[in-house]
Design an enzyme around this catalytic site. Structure first.
Site, PDB file in Angstrom:
ATOM      1  N   CYS A 115      54.938  96.580  58.822  1.00 31.78           N
ATOM      2  CA  CYS A 115      55.049  98.030  58.691  1.00 31.78           C
ATOM      3  C   CYS A 115      53.762  98.480  58.027  1.00 31.78           C
ATOM      4  O   CYS A 115      53.580  98.299  56.819  1.00 31.78           O
ATOM      5  CB  CYS A 115      56.259  98.407  57.838  1.00 31.78           C
ATOM      6  SG  CYS A 115      56.303 100.173  57.450  1.00 31.78           S
ATOM      7  N   CYS A 118      54.278 101.804  55.507  1.00 33.30           N
ATOM      8  CA  CYS A 118      54.990 101.667  54.222  1.00 33.30           C
ATOM      9  C   CYS A 118      55.390 100.208  54.088  1.00 33.30           C
ATOM     10  O   CYS A 118      54.515  99.366  53.907  1.00 33.30           O
ATOM     11  CB  CYS A 118      56.129 102.667  54.077  1.00 33.30           C
ATOM     12  SG  CYS A 118      57.234 102.886  55.468  1.00 33.30           S
ATOM     13  N   SER A 119      56.651  99.899  54.213  1.00 35.28           N
ATOM     14  CA  SER A 119      57.051  98.494  54.071  1.00 35.28           C
ATOM     15  C   SER A 119      58.449  98.314  54.643  1.00 35.28           C
ATOM     16  O   SER A 119      59.259  97.577  54.090  1.00 35.28           O
ATOM     17  CB  SER A 119      57.032  98.092  52.610  1.00 35.28           C
ATOM     18  OG  SER A 119      57.760  99.056  51.871  1.00 35.28           O
ATOM     19  N   CYS A 120      58.752  99.012  55.742  1.00 31.08           N
ATOM     20  CA  CYS A 120      60.073  98.951  56.372  1.00 31.08           C
ATOM     21  C   CYS A 120      60.468  97.495  56.623  1.00 31.08           C
ATOM     22  O   CYS A 120      59.629  96.685  57.046  1.00 31.08           O
ATOM     23  CB  CYS A 120      60.044  99.700  57.696  1.00 31.08           C
ATOM     24  SG  CYS A 120      59.728 101.456  57.491  1.00 31.08           S
TER      25      CYS A 120
END
Lengths: 213, 215
Positions: A115, A118-120
């Site tokens: 991701c 962001c950091s999904c």
């Protein structure tokens, strides 16, 4: 209600940066004591949430799902069709998994999930993400030089294997189904689940060892 | 927006800490729990992400991940009037509230399950693109929140899946929760990067219809 105003939230972030102590432990302590005093959460609830993620939610869930797909063709078909629904058989749906898509590694295809914005992550299937998954280095490099990234994880891909990188830009989440290793014929789903690693479900590992790591 | 969050393809971050754990310190676990247990009314995932993107860029790029969540939770609460800056700095509530009931581990688990949230919506508009269609993405930077990363701007790709309409992140971050058709678009590495490792590798992104035009 939120302002939904970019300039307003930008200014609040700058003010916080100016006024808060630099030590993050102190910042978190301040927020925790504030919301507890306000009656928004009980301290024990925070401990309980941490216990939930320490004890019940982790990559064993994803491994169990994949082991079942390896052993039951009908479940494999449902997982490929709609993984977000298929994991509900186990009650493993949760944080961010509603629109999960399973992507299958083959002899000539390797899948890698990132991701960049962001950091999904499919928390409910894999637990908390590793720090590297949330790092700037991984987010920056996985889309541009996936083969170099994979090499750092010890995965060397030949030119005959095509890389498919999945950048989770919307509310879909991705779960890599690694190849079932040779030599596991006749194994039970439990035995198989024990050799499926977290990284193999993100795509930073490829060949699974026959001994649990 | 051209913020520090848009990291895809950026250079010089160095090697990946491949053996790093999930957390380095206890405060990270506690912040994770706080973010999930204490939410400010009206805050959506898109506004949460957009707010995080507006941190001072040098801070965004240098502090641990959950420190960003901590600042963002404070900022979102201050913005919505739930807390004041002074309260966040002191850690003391101006007015104390009654102690809420404890959420048990089982109840935390039920809350966690309920976070399987359906973002799909029925809309009247027909999808503009079909599977296999060649598309090109918008080449212009977006003024506000967007989920079209800069490395895929103005790039040619191919539609490989249609997911119906999903809540549109760009307008959602402004409080307008409309839905737009969502597609998975496949890009050849050689079309994204002049120095691709292998031109026929691919990168797939989930992109809403307003980002796309026929190619």
């Amino acid at each position: 209600m939120p302002s939904f105003d970019t300039k307003a939230i930008e200014k609040i972030h700058r003010d916080l940066h100016t006024h808060l102590p630099s030590d993050p432990a102190l910042r978190v302590k301040a927020l925790e004591s504030l919301v507890v005093e306000k009656g928004l959460v009980a301290q024990e609830s925070i401990d309980n949430w941490i216990e939930l993620y320490a004890e019940r939610i982790g990559p064993k869930r994803g491994a169990e799902v994949i082991a079942r797909a390896w052993t039951e063709p009908e479940y494999h078909a449902r997982l490929m069709e709609d993984a977000g629904q298929a994991v509900k058989d186990f009650g493993y749906e949760g944080h961010a998994t509603e629109h999960t898509k399973a992507v299958q590694n083959t002899a000539d295809t390797h899948n890698l999930v990132v991701c960049t914005l962001c950091s999904c992550y499919p928390f409910s299937l894999l637990g908390m993400s590793p720090i590297w998954y949330r790092s700037a280095a991984y987010r920056a490099r996985a889309v541009k030089e996936p083969r170099a990234v994979l090499a750092e994880f010890g995965v060397e891909l030949g030119a005959d294997v095509k890389v498919r990188v999945w950048d989770s830009t919307a509310e879909l989440r991705y779960l890599v189904i690694p190849e079932r290793p040779a030599g596991t014929e006749g194994w039970s789903a439990d035995q198989l689940a024990a050799i499926i690693t977290r990284d193999s479900m993100i795509g930073t590992a490829r060949d699974l060892a026959l001994e649990p790591s | 927006m051209d913020g520090p969050q848009d990291l895809g393809g950026k250079e010089s971050f160095g090697p990946i800490e491949v053996d790093s754990p999930e957390y380095r310190d206890d405060w990270e676990r506690r912040q994770w729990a706080l973010t999930k247990l204490v939410t400010t009314p009206g805050v959506t995932i898109d506004w949460f992400r957009h707010a995080l993107e507006t941190m001072p860029p040098a801070v965004y790029l240098s502090v641990p991940y959950f420190q960003k969540w901590n600042a963002n939770n404070m900022a979102l609460g201050i913005d919505a009037g739930a807390y004041t800056l002074a309260e966040c700095v002191s850690g003391k509530a101006a007015v104390r509230g009654a102690s809420p009931p404890v959420v048990s581990v089982d109840e935390c688990e039920a809350m966690q399950r309920a976070l399987s949230v359906d973002f799909s919506r029925e809309i009247d508009a027909q999808p503009a693109f079909q599977l296999g269609d060649p598309v090109v993405t918008d080449a212009r930077p977006s003024a506000g929140h967007t989920r079209l990363p800069s490395y895929a701007r103005g790039a040619r790709g191919k539609v490989i899946a249609h997911h119906g309409a999903h809540v549109f992140a760009d307008t959602g971050a402004r409080g307008d929760h409309r839905a737009e058709h969502l597609y998975t678009v496949e890009f050849r590495a050689g079309d994204l990067w002049s120095d691709a490792e292998a031109a026929e590798d691919v990168v797939c992104l989930d992109l809403w219809e307003p980002y796309l035009a026929s190619a």
